[in-house]
Design a protein around this motif. Structure first.
Motif, PDB file in Angstrom:
ATOM      1  N   VAL A  74       0.868  -1.170   0.000  1.00 60.97           N
ATOM      2  CA  VAL A  74       0.000   0.000   0.000  1.00 60.97           C
ATOM      3  C   VAL A  74       0.910   1.227   0.000  1.00 60.97           C
ATOM      4  CG1 VAL A  74      -1.875   1.239   1.125  1.00 60.97           C
ATOM      5  CG2 VAL A  74      -1.746  -1.262   1.310  1.00 60.97           C
ATOM      6  N   ILE A  75       0.804   2.017  -1.044  1.00 59.57           N
ATOM      7  CA  ILE A  75       1.645   3.201  -1.206  1.00 59.57           C
ATOM      8  C   ILE A  75       0.735   4.392  -1.430  1.00 59.57           C
ATOM      9  CG2 ILE A  75       3.428   4.291  -2.624  1.00 59.57           C
ATOM     10  CD1 ILE A  75       4.498   1.521  -3.249  1.00 59.57           C
ATOM     11  N   SER A  76       1.002   5.487  -0.742  1.00 62.98           N
ATOM     12  CA  SER A  76       0.108   6.643  -0.889  1.00 62.98           C
ATOM     13  C   SER A  76       0.886   7.940  -0.848  1.00 62.98           C
ATOM     14  CB  SER A  76      -0.965   6.647   0.202  1.00 62.98           C
ATOM     15  OG  SER A  76      -0.389   6.837   1.480  1.00 62.98           O
ATOM     16  N   TYR A  77       0.334   8.925  -1.526  1.00 65.79           N
ATOM     17  CA  TYR A  77       0.792  10.304  -1.413  1.00 65.79           C
ATOM     18  C   TYR A  77      -0.426  11.155  -1.080  1.00 65.79           C
ATOM     19  CZ  TYR A  77       2.741  14.884  -2.307  1.00 65.79           C
ATOM     20  OH  TYR A  77       3.159  16.191  -2.159  1.00 65.79           O
ATOM     21  N   ARG A  78      -0.492  11.571   0.183  1.00 60.08           N
ATOM     22  CA  ARG A  78      -1.624  12.333   0.703  1.00 60.08           C
ATOM     23  C   ARG A  78      -2.916  11.557   0.472  1.00 60.08           C
ATOM     24  NH1 ARG A  78       0.748  18.513  -0.147  1.00 60.08           N
ATOM     25  NH2 ARG A  78       2.718  18.014   0.903  1.00 60.08           N
ATOM     26  N   GLU A  79      -3.878  12.065  -0.301  1.00 60.68           N
ATOM     27  CA  GLU A  79      -5.163  11.361  -0.396  1.00 60.68           C
ATOM     28  C   GLU A  79      -5.163  10.277  -1.472  1.00 60.68           C
ATOM     29  OE1 GLU A  79      -5.348  14.677  -3.368  1.00 60.68           O
ATOM     30  OE2 GLU A  79      -4.632  14.425  -1.309  1.00 60.68           O
ATOM     31  N   ASN A  80      -4.124  10.199  -2.295  1.00 57.88           N
ATOM     32  CA  ASN A  80      -4.065   9.209  -3.372  1.00 57.88           C
ATOM     33  C   ASN A  80      -3.401   7.927  -2.862  1.00 57.88           C
ATOM     34  OD1 ASN A  80      -5.180  10.753  -5.602  1.00 57.88           O
ATOM     35  ND2 ASN A  80      -3.346  12.023  -5.425  1.00 57.88           N
ATOM     36  N   VAL A  81      -4.137   6.820  -2.915  1.00 59.68           N
ATOM     37  CA  VAL A  81      -3.666   5.544  -2.373  1.00 59.68           C
ATOM     38  C   VAL A  81      -3.696   4.489  -3.477  1.00 59.68           C
ATOM     39  CG1 VAL A  81      -4.054   3.749  -0.641  1.00 59.68           C
ATOM     40  CG2 VAL A  81      -4.613   6.142  -0.115  1.00 59.68           C
ATOM     41  N   ILE A  82      -2.616   3.730  -3.601  1.00 57.60           N
ATOM     42  CA  ILE A  82      -2.592   2.591  -4.520  1.00 57.60           C
ATOM     43  C   ILE A  82      -2.232   1.349  -3.717  1.00 57.60           C
ATOM     44  CG2 ILE A  82      -2.013   3.997  -6.522  1.00 57.60           C
ATOM     45  CD1 ILE A  82       0.843   2.991  -6.313  1.00 57.60           C
ATOM     46  N   ALA A  83      -2.864   0.247  -4.056  1.00 55.58           N
ATOM     47  CA  ALA A  83      -2.619  -1.016  -3.356  1.00 55.58           C
ATOM     48  C   ALA A  83      -2.546  -2.136  -4.370  1.00 55.58           C
ATOM     49  CB  ALA A  83      -3.731  -1.290  -2.342  1.00 55.58           C
ATOM     50  N   GLY A  84      -1.705  -3.106  -4.094  1.00 54.27           N
ATOM     51  CA  GLY A  84      -1.557  -4.241  -4.993  1.00 54.27           C
ATOM     52  C   GLY A  84      -0.167  -4.816  -4.894  1.00 54.27           C
TER      53      GLY A  84
END
Length: 398
Positions: A74-84
Motif C-alpha cells: 500500500v503506497i500513498s501520497y496524501r489522499e491518493n492511495v494505490i494497493a496491490g
C-alpha cells in the motif's frame, strides 16, 4: 598475494567477493564488525534484488529463515492511495524485508562457501601504494600486530563514509542535499502489509521483517530534527496516527515495542569517483541515494555483480583492469541516473506538480498501479515508466 581484497562484508562486499571466488580468484574479505551485527537499513528487498540471491543460490536460505513474505503493498501520497503487488518476476512472487542480522550472515556464509578468506573484526588502517597505484592494505584484528596484504585490486564496500574512498581521495562529483531524517523501531503483536505512506511533510513506512517483528519507520524534514528529538516516542507515534490511524490503533491495542528507537540524519545523495589505479568502490561507498525508495540493498547486489564481471575481465587479461573497472562505473551511473533523481525528489516529502499528477493517475486506474508496482519490482526501468508516451497512456486511462 591475492587477486582482490574487499573491504566491507555486507550487502555489496560479500557478493562481489563471493562472485570473484566462484570464478577461481583468490579473494580476501575483511570487515571490522563480526557477524551477526546490526546496521541502519531499509531492510527491504525488491524482486530484482531477490532475483540475484536466486541466481547465486542463496534465496532458499533466506526464505527458509524466520522472515515474513510480503505479497501486498500500500503506497500513498496524501489522499491518493494505490494497493496491490507486482507481477511475478523471474518466478519470484513475494518480497522480504529481513533484519540485517539475518541477511548479512547469509551473504558472508555464501562468500566463505565460495572459498573467500574472511577476516572479521579486522580494521584497515591504511592502503598500500606503489606510486599512485593501490596495491594492498595494512590492518589488524583486534589489538593485534598490523599485517600487510597485497592484491591486484582493492575494492571498498565500506559504506557512505568509506575509508577506502577517503584514503584514495575519491571526490564526490554529483550531490543533492539530503532533505529528511528517519527514526524506526520494531514491534511485536502486529499484523500488516507493506506500507509506504506520505502525508504532509512526513512519511510512515511499515513492513514485516523477521523474527515475528514489524518495522515502523517515520521520515520528516531535516529542519524538524531538534524539535522531534525532544520527545521521540510521542512524536513518532503521532506521525503514525496522522497518516495511518488504523495501524496506530493496532500499535496501541496489540503492539509491543521490542527495541530502542534508531534515528539518523541522512547523508546527502551522491556519486563518488569509484575507480582508479588498483581500486574500486561499490555499494554506498560509491553511490548513495535517499532511502525512501528502499533500493539500497538490491542495488548493492546488482552493482556487486556488475563490478565482479568487469574485474574478472581485467584479472583474466581480457582487458586492462583499470579500463574494465572504469566501464563498471560508467554503466552504474547510466543505469541509476533516473532512480537517483527520483529518490531525492520523493525524499523531500512534497512532490512537484508533474509527479503529483502522475501519482493521481496511479490511484485512479488499476493498470497504472500495476505498472508502478512492476517498476518497483525491477521489471521496467524508470526511463520506460516515465517515458512521455507511457505517461500519456496512464493519464488517458485515469
Amino acid at each position: 598475494m591475492y587477486d582482490a581484497i574487499v573491504v566491507g562484508a555486507r550487502c555489496a562486499g560479500s557478493p562481489v567477493a563471493m562472485l570473484l571466488a566462484r570464478r577461481g580468484y583468490r579473494v580476501l574479505l575483511v570487515d571490522r564488525a563480526t557477524q551477526p551485527a546490526d546496521t541502519v537499513s531499509t531492510h527491504y528487498l525488491q524482486q530484482y534484488g531477490l532475483a540475484k540471491l536466486k541466481q547465486w543460490g542463496l534465496l532458499d536460505t533466506l526464505v527458509a529463515a524466520d522472515v515474513t513474505p510480503i505479497t501486498r503493498m500500500v503506497i500513498s501520497y496524501r489522499e491518493n492511495v494505490i494497493a496491490g503487488f507486482a507481477d511475478p518476476y523471474e518466478g519470484i512472487e513475494a518480497t522480504y524485508a529481513p533484519r540485517r542480522t539475518l541477511l548479512d550472515p547469509i551473504l558472508l556464509d555464501g562468500a566463505r562457501a565460495a572459498g573467500v578468506e574472511v577476516r572479521e573484526g579486522y580494521t584497515v588502517r591504511e592502503l598500500l601504494f606503489e606510486g599512485d597505484r593501490v596495491v594492498g592494505v595494512k590492518g589488524s584484528t583486534g589489538g593485534g600486530e598490523p599485517t600487510e596484504e597485497r592484491a591486484r585490486i582493492v575494492i571498498g564496500a565500506d559504506g557512505s563514509q568509506s575509508f577506502v574512498g577517503k584514503a584514495v581521495g575519491a571526490e564526490i562529483y554529483r550531490t543533492i542535499p539530503a532533505a529528511s531524517f528517519v527514526y524506526y523501531s520494531y514491534w511485536s503483536g502486529l499484523k500488516t502489509d507493506f506500507h509506504s505512506r506520505i502525508g504532509v511533510d512526513q512519511q510512515v513506512g511499515v513492513w514485516p521483517t523477521s523474527g515475528g517483528r514489524t518495522l515502523l519507520a517515520i521520515m520528516k524534514p531535516l529542519d524538524r530534527w531538534d524539535e522531534f528529538r525532544t520527545d521521540v516516542e510521542a512524536n513518532f507515534l503521532q506521525v503514525v496516527k496522522d497518516i495511518v490511524p488504523d495501524i496506530a490503533e493496532q500499535v496501541a491495542d496489540a503492539g509491543q515495542r521490542e527495541e530502542r528507537f534508531t534515528g539518523m540524519r541522512y547523508p546527502d545523495n551522491f556519486y563518488r569517483r569509484s575507480h582508479g589505479p588498483g581500486w574500486a568502490l561499490v555499494g554506498d561507498a560509491g553511490y548513495h541515494k535517499d532511502p525512501i525508495t528502499g533500493q539500497g540493498i538490491s542495488d548493492a547486489f546488482v552493482h556487486a555483480e556488475l563490478l565482479a564481471d568487469q574485474v574478472e575481465l581485467g584479472l583474466s587479461g581480457q582487458r586492462p583492469l583499470d579500463e574494465a573497472v572504469a566501464d563498471y562505473v560508467a554503466a552504474r551511473d547510466e543505469r541509476t541516473a533516473s532512480a537517483f533523481q527520483f529518490a531525492a525528489t520523493v525524499g523531500e516529502l512534497a512532490l512537484p506538480a508533474q509527479l503529483e499528477v502522475i501519482f493521481g493517475a496511479l490511484a485512479a486506474h488499476p493498470d497504472n498501479a500495476k505498472a508502478f508496482f512492476n517498476l518497483i519490482a525491477g521489471a521496467t526501468t524508470g526511463e520506460q515508466f516515465f517515458h512521455p508516451d507511457h505517461v500519456a497512456t496512464m493519464l488517458g486511462r485515469a
